[in-house]
Design a protein around this motif. Structure first.
Motif: not given
Length: 428
Positions: A337, A341, A346-347
């Motif tokens: 994560k 960032q 995004t995922k």
């Protein structure tokens, strides 16, 4: 219409013991066990005279008989679904046997009718199956079996690789094989005695045994089909479709903007070597480094995430110019994560590649996950896809090439001129 000499039987194999989804035939979908949905759809195939479930488990048999279906017990020791069908042939009298998997609750009766009609109309067709068009992204999924056809519809070859291969970056048309088969009686009688050819062992596709033996397989093209149920995730998607909900679109390779890679067992073969001073020495594959640079120079960031830390690892990452990295990580979920960032993605724009259970939190964090070929079976089951290459043998490069192809940037892979444009920035 079928004549008495041309009776069609639909056989629905339903094994209870699925590795990825135990008890799969009995999974509840909209208030009915999955096998009941398949059975009821098979009953709507108007040119078939018999529908029966073939199972090796009393629990499945009890449920089938409970909803009024026909069921026969078969041996639990069959090496393939076709071998199971050959046993059914000794108990069910027909001329054409259609093998309809019990994990296809969205199967269209019209498609099965089309398959049966094709067999009934041409006595020269001994084996029939179905296929439908797919896009280039899906063609690179090894879990999607592709087929190429002759002008008369006979299959030329089945493969987990994208076929035909677009050598000159031209647009190719891909067909996905739908795993429904129709056999004439004499083919099933001979099947178990046929030798297993090299290509069947290599591709893990049992239909190649028939092709190697000289049988032609006629493939009938239908509209794209709904998903089958192979995993718990597939089951949830199918449940949503039955409820009238649209499933959330899955990320595609063309969406990927960040690739997070493990080190030991992915970029290396997993071996750890110490020199006389106790310094850890690692063996990296040069093509993986090239794959990293190719991605970076074409707009896809690469991050290195390792549970270990060493001077050798840091030196390799620095040589490649990779600036996104974390070493000695214990919580890979949180680390992924943080890396997303930092990369401003995004995922669903992130893919990861791993080889062992320590990487499973990363699989959860990322939109797409890839397991190397020598990963444990439970790690492969948790991944979006499994790669053909083992750790330390170019697995990262395999994924990098697939991403570049999916994003229309594959010219850099096969053109000296295109490669020269980024060569000055490259380091292996």
């Amino acid at each position: 219409m079928a004549t008495p000499e041309q009776r069609v039987a639909i056989i629905i194999p339903a094994r209870y013991g699925s590795t990825r989804l135990p008890g799969k035939p009995l999974a509840d979908i909209a208030g009915k066990p999955m096998v009941q949905h398949v059975y009821e759809r098979a009953l709507q195939v108007t040119n078939a005279q018999t529908v029966v479930v073939a199972t090796d488990d009393e629990r499945v048999a009890d449920v089938v008989l409970g909803f009024g279906g026909k069921c026969i017990m078969t041996s639990p020791n069959h090496p393939s679904g076709t071998d199971r069908l050959a046993e059914v042939m000794t108990k069910i009298d027909a001329d054409i046997y259609i093998n309809l998997q019990g994990d296809e609750p969205l199967v269209r009766p019209l498609d099965i009718k089309t398959l049966a009609a094709g067999m009934l109309a041409d006595a020269s067709v001994n084996v029939g199956t179905l296929c439908h068009p797919i896009n280039a992204d899906e063609s690179h999924n090894p879990n999607t079996v592709k087929v190429v056809l002759a002008h008369n519809g006979n299959a030329l070859y089945f493969s987990r690789s994208p076929i035909p291969y677009p050598r000159d970056s031209t647009v190719a048309t891909y067909l996905k094989h739908v795993g429904v088969y129709a056999y004439r009686r004499h083919v099933l009688a001979e099947y178990s005695s046929l030798p297993q050819p090299m290509m069947e062992h290599a591709e893990k596709l049992e239909q190649l045994r028939l092709m190697a033996a000289g049988y032609c397989i006629r493939a009938f093209i239908v509209e794209p089909t709904g998903p089958g149920v192979d995993t718990p995730e597939c089951l949830e998607i199918v449940r949503k479709l039955f409820e009238g909900q649209s499933p959330t679109p899955k990320p595609k390779l063309s969406d990927i903007r960040l690739v997070i890679t493990d080190v030991d067992g992915v970029l290396t073969d997993g071996g750890i070597y110490y020199d006389a001073t106790g310094e850890c020495v690692k063996r990296f594959h040069v093509r993986d480094g090239m794959g990293m640079r190719l991605l970076e120079e074409n707009g896809v960031r690469v991050a290195v995430l390792s549970g270990r830390d060493s001077e050798a690892l840091r030196k390799r990452v620095a040589d490649l110019g990779i600036t996104l990295c974390q070493f000695g990580v214990k919580d890979k979920l949180a680390a992924c994560k943080e890396l997303m960032q930092q990369a401003c993605v995004t995922k669903d724009q992130t893919a990861c590649i791993g080889d062992d259970c320590i990487d499973l939190p990363a699989f959860i964090a990322c939109g797409m996950s890839f397991a190397v070929a020598d990963a444990p079976v439970y790690v492969k089951a948790a991944a979006t896809q499994s790669l053909a290459a083992a750790g330390g043998t170019g697995a990262f490069r395999e994924l990098a090439d697939a991403i570049l192809i999916a994003q229309g940037k594959d010219a850099v892979l096969g053109s000296a001129d295109a490669y020269a444009k980024v060569m000055a920035k490259m380091a292996q």
